[in-house]
Design a protein around this motif. Structure first.
Motif, short mmCIF file in Angstrom:
data_model
loop_
_atom_site.label_atom_id
_atom_site.label_comp_id
_atom_site.label_asym_id
_atom_site.label_seq_id
_atom_site.Cartn_x
_atom_site.Cartn_y
_atom_site.Cartn_z
N GLU A 1 0.16 -6.26 0.71
CA GLU A 1 1.36 -6.86 1.28
C GLU A 1 2.13 -7.48 0.12
N LYS A 2 3.35 -6.99 -0.11
CA LYS A 2 4.13 -7.47 -1.25
C LYS A 2 4.54 -8.92 -1.03
N TYR B 1 -1.69 1.85 -2.22
CA TYR B 1 -1.76 2.29 -3.61
C TYR B 1 -3.15 2.83 -3.89
N ARG B 2 -3.25 3.71 -4.86
CA ARG B 2 -4.56 4.09 -5.38
C ARG B 2 -5.03 2.96 -6.28
N ASN C 1 6.86 -8.01 -9.53
CA ASN C 1 6.37 -7.10 -8.50
C ASN C 1 4.87 -7.35 -8.27
N SER C 2 4.58 -8.24 -7.35
CA SER C 2 3.19 -8.59 -7.07
C SER C 2 2.94 -8.52 -5.57
N GLY C 3 1.67 -8.55 -5.22
CA GLY C 3 1.31 -8.49 -3.82
C GLY C 3 -0.10 -9.00 -3.59
N LYS C 4 -0.43 -9.19 -2.33
CA LYS C 4 -1.76 -9.67 -1.95
C LYS C 4 -2.52 -8.52 -1.31
N VAL C 5 -3.75 -8.31 -1.76
CA VAL C 5 -4.58 -7.23 -1.23
C VAL C 5 -5.06 -7.61 0.16
N VAL C 6 -4.77 -6.76 1.14
CA VAL C 6 -5.13 -7.01 2.53
C VAL C 6 -6.42 -6.28 2.90
N LEU D 1 1.91 -4.94 -9.37
CA LEU D 1 2.15 -3.59 -8.88
C LEU D 1 3.18 -2.86 -9.74
N PRO D 2 3.13 -1.54 -9.77
CA PRO D 2 4.15 -0.78 -10.49
C PRO D 2 5.49 -0.85 -9.75
N ASP D 3 6.59 -0.62 -10.48
CA ASP D 3 7.92 -0.66 -9.86
C ASP D 3 8.08 0.42 -8.80
#
Length: 97
Positions: free
Chosen positions: A15-16, A86-87, A37-42, A68-70
């Motif tokens: 989740e970004k 994402y992989r 560009n970051s996010g939390k792993v759900v 995270l990548p752009d």
């Protein structure tokens, strides 16, 4: 809602994080300063096997904050929330306080 989707193999559901556009004092921040560009792993998959059959687990865990990548990932909408798949090897790194 995201608990219904369990990623397969080495996939990671993220989740970004949307950074604030203004400070607590009400000062508007420029768009460029809020661009991380970051996010939390759900949720994470179990991992994948290499050509020799050796199991390679996913390197991140639920609750990690990741960089995270752009571009990339697969957009997934569950209910009113937006997630990205994402992989494991596409994630650039983890962020720590």
């Amino acid at each position: 809602m995201a608990k219904r989707l369990v990623p397969l193999l080495n996939r990671v559901l993220v989740e970004k994080i949307i950074p604030p556009s203004k400070t607590n004092a009400g000062i508007l921040l420029p768009e460029k300063s809020t661009k991380l560009n970051s996010g939390k792993v759900v949720a994470v998959g179990h991992g994948v096997r290499d050509k020799k059959g050796k199991f390679i687990p996913v390197t991140v865990k639920e609750g990690d904050t990741v960089l995270l990548p752009d571009y990339g990932g697969t957009e997934v909408k569950l209910g009113d929330k937006e997630y990205h798949l994402y992989r494991d090897e596409d994630i650039l790194g983890t962020l720590h306080d």
